[in-house]
Scaffold this motif. Sequence first.
Motif, PDB file in Angstrom:
ATOM      1  N   LYS A   1       4.550   6.110   7.149  1.00  0.00           N
ATOM      2  CA  LYS A   1       4.005   6.873   6.460  1.00  0.00           C
ATOM      3  C   LYS A   1       3.558   6.408   5.181  1.00  0.00           C
ATOM      4  O   LYS A   1       4.378   5.558   4.788  1.00  0.00           O
ATOM      5  N   THR A   2       2.706   6.799   4.595  1.00  0.00           N
ATOM      6  CA  THR A   2       2.548   6.418   3.076  1.00  0.00           C
ATOM      7  C   THR A   2       3.384   7.294   2.135  1.00  0.00           C
ATOM      8  O   THR A   2       2.987   8.424   1.997  1.00  0.00           O
TER       9      THR A   2
ATOM     10  N   LEU B   1       3.489   8.074  -1.523  1.00  0.00           N
ATOM     11  CA  LEU B   1       2.972   7.774  -2.969  1.00  0.00           C
ATOM     12  C   LEU B   1       3.754   8.805  -3.902  1.00  0.00           C
ATOM     13  O   LEU B   1       3.047   9.423  -4.589  1.00  0.00           O
TER      14      LEU B   1
ATOM     15  N   ARG C   1       3.039   1.907   2.336  1.00  0.00           N
ATOM     16  CA  ARG C   1       3.512   2.295   3.827  1.00  0.00           C
ATOM     17  C   ARG C   1       5.077   2.145   3.847  1.00  0.00           C
ATOM     18  O   ARG C   1       5.462   0.924   3.672  1.00  0.00           O
TER      19      ARG C   1
ATOM     20  N   GLY D   1       0.839  -1.213  -0.012  1.00  0.00           N
ATOM     21  CA  GLY D   1      -0.148   0.116   0.003  1.00  0.00           C
ATOM     22  C   GLY D   1       0.993   1.218   0.052  1.00  0.00           C
ATOM     23  O   GLY D   1       0.285   2.416   0.130  1.00  0.00           O
TER      24      GLY D   1
ATOM     25  N   SER E   1       0.683  11.807   7.553  1.00  0.00           N
ATOM     26  CA  SER E   1       0.897  10.306   7.295  1.00  0.00           C
ATOM     27  C   SER E   1       0.991  10.187   5.732  1.00  0.00           C
ATOM     28  O   SER E   1       1.564   8.904   5.327  1.00  0.00           O
TER      29      SER E   1
ATOM     30  N   ALA F   1      -4.429   0.562   8.340  1.00  0.00           N
ATOM     31  CA  ALA F   1      -3.658   0.487   9.626  1.00  0.00           C
ATOM     32  C   ALA F   1      -3.834   1.753  10.198  1.00  0.00           C
ATOM     33  O   ALA F   1      -3.043   2.534   9.862  1.00  0.00           O
TER      34      ALA F   1
ATOM     35  N   SER G   1      -4.875   2.119  -1.257  1.00  0.00           N
ATOM     36  CA  SER G   1      -3.964   3.248  -0.344  1.00  0.00           C
ATOM     37  C   SER G   1      -3.918   4.429  -1.061  1.00  0.00           C
ATOM     38  O   SER G   1      -3.967   5.402  -0.257  1.00  0.00           O
TER      39      SER G   1
ATOM     40  N   SER H   1      -5.244   7.676   0.965  1.00  0.00           N
ATOM     41  CA  SER H   1      -4.495   9.001   0.958  1.00  0.00           C
ATOM     42  C   SER H   1      -5.076  10.235   0.709  1.00  0.00           C
ATOM     43  O   SER H   1      -5.020  11.278   1.007  1.00  0.00           O
TER      44      SER H   1
END
Lengths: 488, 294
Positions: A111-112, A114, A97, A95, B152, B145, B116, B120
């Motif tokens: 944290k994500t 992207l 992360r 995902g 984040s 999660a 995801s 976001s």
Amino acid sequence: MEYRRSPALVNSLRFKVLVSFMLLTVVLLTILNTYPVGRMRNQLILAREVEMRSDFGAFSAALESAAALDYETAATALSILDVGRDQRVLVTDAGGRVLYDNLKTSDLLGKTALFSEVIEALGGKDVFRCSYDIDAFNYRTACAVMRDGAVIGAVYAYEYDESSADLLQETREEILQISVAVSAMTLLFIITFSVSLRRRFDRVLEGVYQVREGNYDYRIDLRSSDELGIIAGEFDKMSDQLAKNESIRRQFVSDASHELKTPLASIKLLCDSILQARDISVEDVREFLGDIREEIDRLTRITEGLLYISRMENGAPMDGICDLTHTLVRSTDMLRGNAAQMEVEISYQDLPEMAYVSGNPDMIYQVVFNLMENAVKYNRRGGHVRVALEVRDDQTLLHVADTGIGIQEEELERIFDRFYRVDKMRSRETRGTGLGLSIVGQCMEAIGGHIEVTSTYGEGTCFTAYFNNAPEEEEDFEDYDGEGGGTQ
Amino acid sequence: MKRALTFLLPVLFGLLLVCTACDQSGSGAETPAHTVYYLTESEVGRELDYEILSVPEGTVEQQIRAILSAMRKPMNANHRTLLPDSVEINAVEVFGSTVVIRFSSGYDRLPEIERSMLNSAVVLSMQALEDIGFIRVTGERTSMAGYMNADSVVLEDSDLRLTSFEIEVYPVDRSTGKLVPYPLHIASEQEVLTPRMVLEEMMGGILGEAAPFDGRMDVRNVTSNGENSLRADLYVPVELELKGREADLWSVVNSLCSCRGVETVTVVINGSAPSERGLEGCDGLLAYDARWIG
């Protein structure tokens, strides 16, 4: 037409040369400043791409075979493979992360992330990208971590490479410095060259101007071996020739005027004598008219000679084939009466049956006839004229030797000039015009041959005319069958 | 009088029109601009991008629903929604500053990266709403999660710059008691390598537990007699015997002297001179000493 010493700058040759050189220099320097640097940049990027794809492909493969995808696994694999020392390395789950970051003080964990590269890698596609600015190369690569055909995460590496960018920038600056130096030197050279070129052109132009104004004695005298020097040298030679021609022209006009004036004056005198005598007898009138007729004949011969020369100068046909033996025999026949009157014997030596030579038959007849006529006319009573033909491989030589008065050595050079006479008194007696040998010389030159003369004063003269043999395959020839003799 | 009225009437009429317009604009129910996130695709690949939209005022839940609704319909032709029609909004629950958004089973069926990105995009789109601290997005079977906020999610990697340094340090070879040169590689977000970074790296790595120092330290630049000098405050448990372990101290000194511009180091242990802990010849200004290199 006015001669302009300084043409407008934009029209001048030096300006065009200057602009052309500068444009060429700009183009070359532009290429020099872009192509090598661009190629070097691409090489750096390519080398980095290969290295990063290899390193992180191996890292990704190591993670695929690990039991779990987590921080410890990633740290261990990175340490063992010894990759990522210069890069920021992230490992994410499926995902995006962040599970691992090689910066120990990282705040990205959990944290994500992207980034576009991560998104593509999580879509199953490995990717490498590079952006470059003047400060640094920014390399980014991302690889998918696969397990059982599914993407379970991604490896992302980012490198901010200042050293390569510095190297590239230094190279660029060095090339630029060289370019500036080369430009300055080129500019200096072009200006120097342009100034020199202008001075030399001005000298040539000045020469043209002076000659145009009739100053044939002016010489450019440009001591140089380049094209301009050659042009100036040729121009000076042309001026020499023009000066010589002008001198000849003036002499010719003077001579021709004099030669035409003498018979005219005689005619006038004879006419005045007839008109002014009160009791003139018919016999005296007839005698005076006979003298007038002789002077008119003389005028006619002179004008015919001049017309013949003029025709040759205006491009009379030079080509043709002529049997020299035949021409010689005919000329002899024409002069047999004169020879008998002078008690001069004409004899042949080595006369071939046929002797074909190149050249207009009319011209060749003029040459043969004039040479033989002179040999007869300027001979002593009871003398000989010996004529011989000598056939060589490519030439036929005509020898005409007499036992006449001969020519003094200092006069030999001038005997082919128009109106020049060796013995002026005798020439008048023999009704000579002073044009015969001039015509011979010009005819020989026109048909591609030449003539030589040797003489012993008081003993005789020998003329040798060199004719070019006709090509053997040529059969279509024309013999001169003229009548009335040549031009004396 | 008549001329005055002729002039005033159009003016008054104009004022009336202006007031009417002002009244209408003041009665609008839209809030200031929000950034709403979508997916965009370009030559650099897929990434999140935003549009600036106005969202009608109302309760937090109404505003969230309005934003989610806007997320389905991008205005920009280059944008693509991350919230497909198959993903329906089952519930929006607000607990103080925490919001839980429950989607239908369509959410569960999305590929993980799509899910995801949706999470976001939702989190980033809600960040402009006041009173919302954390957001949690769930499906019927799967959920993100933990809770997320705008911090984040990282979209830009421009802050990930890492600078690598190579420096030679001198750990102790326990078998000989001498120092051995060791090329230490340090990666840092900082552009300049500081002595503190070197010492931290040594403590956390090659010195590790072998060194007597407990990891706490304080390194400061000082100037002594015109020289660039360092004061290194190290901490050693009081009960640990240091006598005869001068090599450990010289390991620190020689390593710090490898840093650019460092000429001398003054070592202080637990605020006292090293001699007080039995270390001989280690007081005062110490410079690089090659005699310790084995």
